[in-house]
Design a protein around this motif. Structure first.
Motif, PDB file in Angstrom:
ATOM      1  N   ILE A  22       0.689  -1.158  -0.117  1.00 48.80           N
ATOM      2  CA  ILE A  22      -0.064   0.102   0.005  1.00 48.80           C
ATOM      3  C   ILE A  22       0.974   1.375   0.076  1.00 48.80           C
ATOM      4  CG2 ILE A  22      -1.714   1.245   1.327  1.00 48.80           C
ATOM      5  CD1 ILE A  22      -2.809  -1.301   2.313  1.00 48.80           C
ATOM      6  N   LEU A  23       1.990   1.107   0.550  1.00 50.48           N
ATOM      7  CA  LEU A  23       3.024   2.100   0.408  1.00 50.48           C
ATOM      8  C   LEU A  23       3.622   2.415  -0.672  1.00 50.48           C
ATOM      9  CD1 LEU A  23       4.695   1.497   3.980  1.00 50.48           C
ATOM     10  CD2 LEU A  23       2.926   3.362   3.422  1.00 50.48           C
ATOM     11  N   GLY A  24       3.503   1.552  -1.765  1.00 55.33           N
ATOM     12  CA  GLY A  24       4.348   1.569  -3.069  1.00 55.33           C
ATOM     13  C   GLY A  24       4.976   0.926  -3.397  1.00 55.33           C
ATOM     14  N   ILE A  25       5.437  -0.176  -2.645  1.00 52.53           N
ATOM     15  CA  ILE A  25       6.463  -1.305  -2.865  1.00 52.53           C
ATOM     16  C   ILE A  25       5.975  -2.302  -3.486  1.00 52.53           C
ATOM     17  CG2 ILE A  25       8.292  -2.897  -1.863  1.00 52.53           C
ATOM     18  CD1 ILE A  25       8.320  -0.941   0.536  1.00 52.53           C
ATOM     19  N   GLY A  26       6.639  -2.852  -4.483  1.00 52.72           N
ATOM     20  CA  GLY A  26       5.600  -3.889  -5.526  1.00 52.72           C
ATOM     21  C   GLY A  26       5.419  -5.238  -5.061  1.00 52.72           C
ATOM     22  N   THR A  27       4.714  -5.271  -3.913  1.00 54.89           N
ATOM     23  CA  THR A  27       4.177  -6.486  -3.397  1.00 54.89           C
ATOM     24  C   THR A  27       2.773  -6.837  -3.635  1.00 54.89           C
ATOM     25  OG1 THR A  27       3.580  -5.525  -1.321  1.00 54.89           O
ATOM     26  CG2 THR A  27       5.951  -6.563  -1.620  1.00 54.89           C
ATOM     27  N   LEU A  28       1.949  -7.502  -3.042  1.00 57.61           N
ATOM     28  CA  LEU A  28       0.764  -7.933  -3.136  1.00 57.61           C
ATOM     29  C   LEU A  28      -0.073  -6.667  -2.755  1.00 57.61           C
ATOM     30  CD1 LEU A  28      -1.628  -9.881  -3.891  1.00 57.61           C
ATOM     31  CD2 LEU A  28      -1.354 -10.908  -1.699  1.00 57.61           C
ATOM     32  N   GLY A  29       0.353  -5.891  -1.796  1.00 61.80           N
ATOM     33  CA  GLY A  29      -0.549  -4.824  -1.301  1.00 61.80           C
ATOM     34  C   GLY A  29      -0.409  -3.614  -2.502  1.00 61.80           C
ATOM     35  N   PHE A  30       0.501  -3.499  -3.263  1.00 60.02           N
ATOM     36  CA  PHE A  30       0.646  -2.744  -4.382  1.00 60.02           C
ATOM     37  C   PHE A  30      -0.436  -2.967  -5.266  1.00 60.02           C
ATOM     38  CE2 PHE A  30       2.313  -1.691  -8.412  1.00 60.02           C
ATOM     39  CZ  PHE A  30       2.539  -0.388  -8.502  1.00 60.02           C
ATOM     40  N   TYR A  31      -0.651  -4.249  -5.716  1.00 54.72           N
ATOM     41  CA  TYR A  31      -1.621  -4.526  -6.563  1.00 54.72           C
ATOM     42  C   TYR A  31      -3.109  -4.330  -6.073  1.00 54.72           C
ATOM     43  CZ  TYR A  31       2.263  -6.325  -9.174  1.00 54.72           C
ATOM     44  OH  TYR A  31       3.442  -6.518  -9.817  1.00 54.72           O
ATOM     45  N   ILE A  32      -3.287  -4.526  -4.950  1.00 54.60           N
ATOM     46  CA  ILE A  32      -4.527  -4.279  -4.082  1.00 54.60           C
ATOM     47  C   ILE A  32      -4.715  -2.748  -4.385  1.00 54.60           C
ATOM     48  CG2 ILE A  32      -5.775  -4.448  -1.911  1.00 54.60           C
ATOM     49  CD1 ILE A  32      -4.284  -6.797  -1.397  1.00 54.60           C
ATOM     50  N   ASP A  33      -4.017  -1.955  -3.926  1.00 53.56           N
ATOM     51  CA  ASP A  33      -3.993  -0.558  -3.947  1.00 53.56           C
ATOM     52  C   ASP A  33      -4.277   0.125  -5.430  1.00 53.56           C
ATOM     53  OD1 ASP A  33      -4.179   1.974  -2.736  1.00 53.56           O
ATOM     54  OD2 ASP A  33      -2.278   2.446  -3.365  1.00 53.56           O
ATOM     55  N   SER A  34      -3.401  -0.598  -6.398  1.00 55.60           N
ATOM     56  CA  SER A  34      -3.808  -0.145  -7.741  1.00 55.60           C
ATOM     57  C   SER A  34      -4.949  -0.422  -8.198  1.00 55.60           C
ATOM     58  CB  SER A  34      -2.638  -1.011  -8.637  1.00 55.60           C
ATOM     59  OG  SER A  34      -1.479  -0.543  -8.412  1.00 55.60           O
ATOM     60  N   MET A  45     -10.952  -7.183  -4.381  1.00 59.32           N
ATOM     61  CA  MET A  45     -11.487  -8.073  -3.585  1.00 59.32           C
ATOM     62  C   MET A  45     -10.627  -9.330  -3.592  1.00 59.32           C
ATOM     63  SD  MET A  45     -13.214  -6.538  -1.685  1.00 59.32           S
ATOM     64  CE  MET A  45     -13.973  -7.813  -0.387  1.00 59.32           C
ATOM     65  N   LEU A  46     -10.666  -9.914  -4.939  1.00 64.40           N
ATOM     66  CA  LEU A  46      -9.730 -11.221  -4.938  1.00 64.40           C
ATOM     67  C   LEU A  46      -8.581 -11.289  -4.592  1.00 64.40           C
ATOM     68  CD1 LEU A  46      -9.984 -13.949  -6.606  1.00 64.40           C
ATOM     69  CD2 LEU A  46      -8.958 -12.662  -8.411  1.00 64.40           C
ATOM     70  N   LEU A  47      -7.735 -10.041  -4.908  1.00 68.45           N
ATOM     71  CA  LEU A  47      -6.379 -10.040  -4.019  1.00 68.45           C
ATOM     72  C   LEU A  47      -6.586  -9.821  -2.641  1.00 68.45           C
ATOM     73  CD1 LEU A  47      -4.915  -7.630  -6.596  1.00 68.45           C
ATOM     74  CD2 LEU A  47      -4.335  -9.966  -6.386  1.00 68.45           C
ATOM     75  N   ILE A  48      -7.372  -9.350  -2.143  1.00 66.47           N
ATOM     76  CA  ILE A  48      -7.506  -9.338  -0.656  1.00 66.47           C
ATOM     77  C   ILE A  48      -7.629 -10.574  -0.154  1.00 66.47           C
ATOM     78  CG2 ILE A  48      -9.075  -8.533   1.232  1.00 66.47           C
ATOM     79  CD1 ILE A  48      -9.169  -5.911  -0.020  1.00 66.47           C
ATOM     80  N   GLY A  49      -8.616 -11.471  -0.732  1.00 70.77           N
ATOM     81  CA  GLY A  49      -8.823 -12.873  -0.668  1.00 70.77           C
ATOM     82  C   GLY A  49      -7.759 -13.697  -0.605  1.00 70.77           C
ATOM     83  N   CYS A  50      -6.984 -13.619  -1.874  1.00 71.59           N
ATOM     84  CA  CYS A  50      -5.687 -14.157  -2.080  1.00 71.59           C
ATOM     85  C   CYS A  50      -4.749 -14.010  -0.716  1.00 71.59           C
ATOM     86  CB  CYS A  50      -5.011 -13.840  -3.020  1.00 71.59           C
ATOM     87  SG  CYS A  50      -5.958 -14.541  -4.870  1.00 71.59           S
ATOM     88  N   ALA A  52      -5.464 -12.778   2.450  1.00 70.98           N
ATOM     89  CA  ALA A  52      -6.000 -13.604   3.555  1.00 70.98           C
ATOM     90  C   ALA A  52      -5.575 -14.995   3.531  1.00 70.98           C
ATOM     91  CB  ALA A  52      -7.370 -13.419   3.730  1.00 70.98           C
ATOM     92  N   PHE A  53      -5.847 -15.700   2.568  1.00 69.01           N
ATOM     93  CA  PHE A  53      -5.601 -17.167   2.434  1.00 69.01           C
ATOM     94  C   PHE A  53      -4.119 -17.341   2.450  1.00 69.01           C
ATOM     95  CE2 PHE A  53     -10.026 -17.453   0.434  1.00 69.01           C
ATOM     96  CZ  PHE A  53     -10.628 -18.291   1.419  1.00 69.01           C
ATOM     97  N   LEU A  54      -3.344 -16.449   1.904  1.00 74.06           N
ATOM     98  CA  LEU A  54      -1.745 -16.900   2.148  1.00 74.06           C
ATOM     99  C   LEU A  54      -1.354 -16.791   3.367  1.00 74.06           C
ATOM    100  CD1 LEU A  54       0.853 -17.097   0.511  1.00 74.06           C
ATOM    101  CD2 LEU A  54       0.904 -14.591   0.244  1.00 74.06           C
ATOM    102  N   ASN A  55      -1.920 -15.485   4.323  1.00 78.58           N
ATOM    103  CA  ASN A  55      -1.682 -15.338   5.649  1.00 78.58           C
ATOM    104  C   ASN A  55      -1.972 -16.467   6.516  1.00 78.58           C
ATOM    105  OD1 ASN A  55      -0.136 -13.175   5.489  1.00 78.58           O
ATOM    106  ND2 ASN A  55      -1.986 -11.830   5.261  1.00 78.58           N
ATOM    107  N   MET A  56      -3.188 -16.863   6.161  1.00 73.67           N
ATOM    108  CA  MET A  56      -3.690 -18.173   7.017  1.00 73.67           C
ATOM    109  C   MET A  56      -2.857 -19.600   6.486  1.00 73.67           C
ATOM    110  SD  MET A  56      -7.977 -17.853   7.205  1.00 73.67           S
ATOM    111  CE  MET A  56      -8.033 -17.839   5.322  1.00 73.67           C
ATOM    112  N   GLY A  57      -2.559 -19.564   5.408  1.00 75.93           N
ATOM    113  CA  GLY A  57      -1.637 -20.695   5.032  1.00 75.93           C
ATOM    114  C   GLY A  57      -0.314 -20.641   5.597  1.00 75.93           C
ATOM    115  N   VAL A  58       0.463 -19.546   5.574  1.00 78.26           N
ATOM    116  CA  VAL A  58       1.662 -19.566   6.168  1.00 78.26           C
ATOM    117  C   VAL A  58       1.543 -19.745   7.673  1.00 78.26           C
ATOM    118  CG1 VAL A  58       3.507 -17.602   6.766  1.00 78.26           C
ATOM    119  CG2 VAL A  58       2.682 -17.874   4.499  1.00 78.26           C
ATOM    120  N   ASP A  59       0.688 -19.166   8.310  1.00 76.88           N
ATOM    121  CA  ASP A  59       0.263 -19.403   9.751  1.00 76.88           C
ATOM    122  C   ASP A  59       0.126 -20.713  10.052  1.00 76.88           C
ATOM    123  OD1 ASP A  59       0.302 -18.176  12.281  1.00 76.88           O
ATOM    124  OD2 ASP A  59      -1.990 -18.405  12.269  1.00 76.88           O
TER     125      ASP A  59
END
Length: 78
Positions: A22-34, A45-50, A52-59
């Protein structure tokens, strides 16, 4: 203990990727903000879901690894 610390840091890094994007660095949050800037709410919404599932999977994976490797996640006291 070192391996437990590495797993913890891995979890934190995965969660921070959305925030840094969201701060502009090229990660998943960058694509969500874009997607929000382009009014592509379906893509956002698809990227936010991805994310969330990525974070749950890693956890879940880190939890499974700590349990499988019998790592103590609480500090030992003397």
């Amino acid at each position: 203990q070192f391996l437990a610390l590495l797993l913890y840091r891995w979890e934190v890094i995965m969660r921070e990727t959305a925030i840094l994007g969201i701060l502009g660095i090229g990660t998943l949050g960058f694509y969500i903000d874009s997607a929000f800037e382009e009014f592509r709410f379906d893509r956002a919404m698809l990227l936010i879901g991805c994310a969330a599932f990525l974070n749950m999977g890693v956890d879940g994976l880190a939890h499974w690894l700590r349990k499988r490797l019998h790592l103590n996640t609480t500090p030992e006291t003397l």
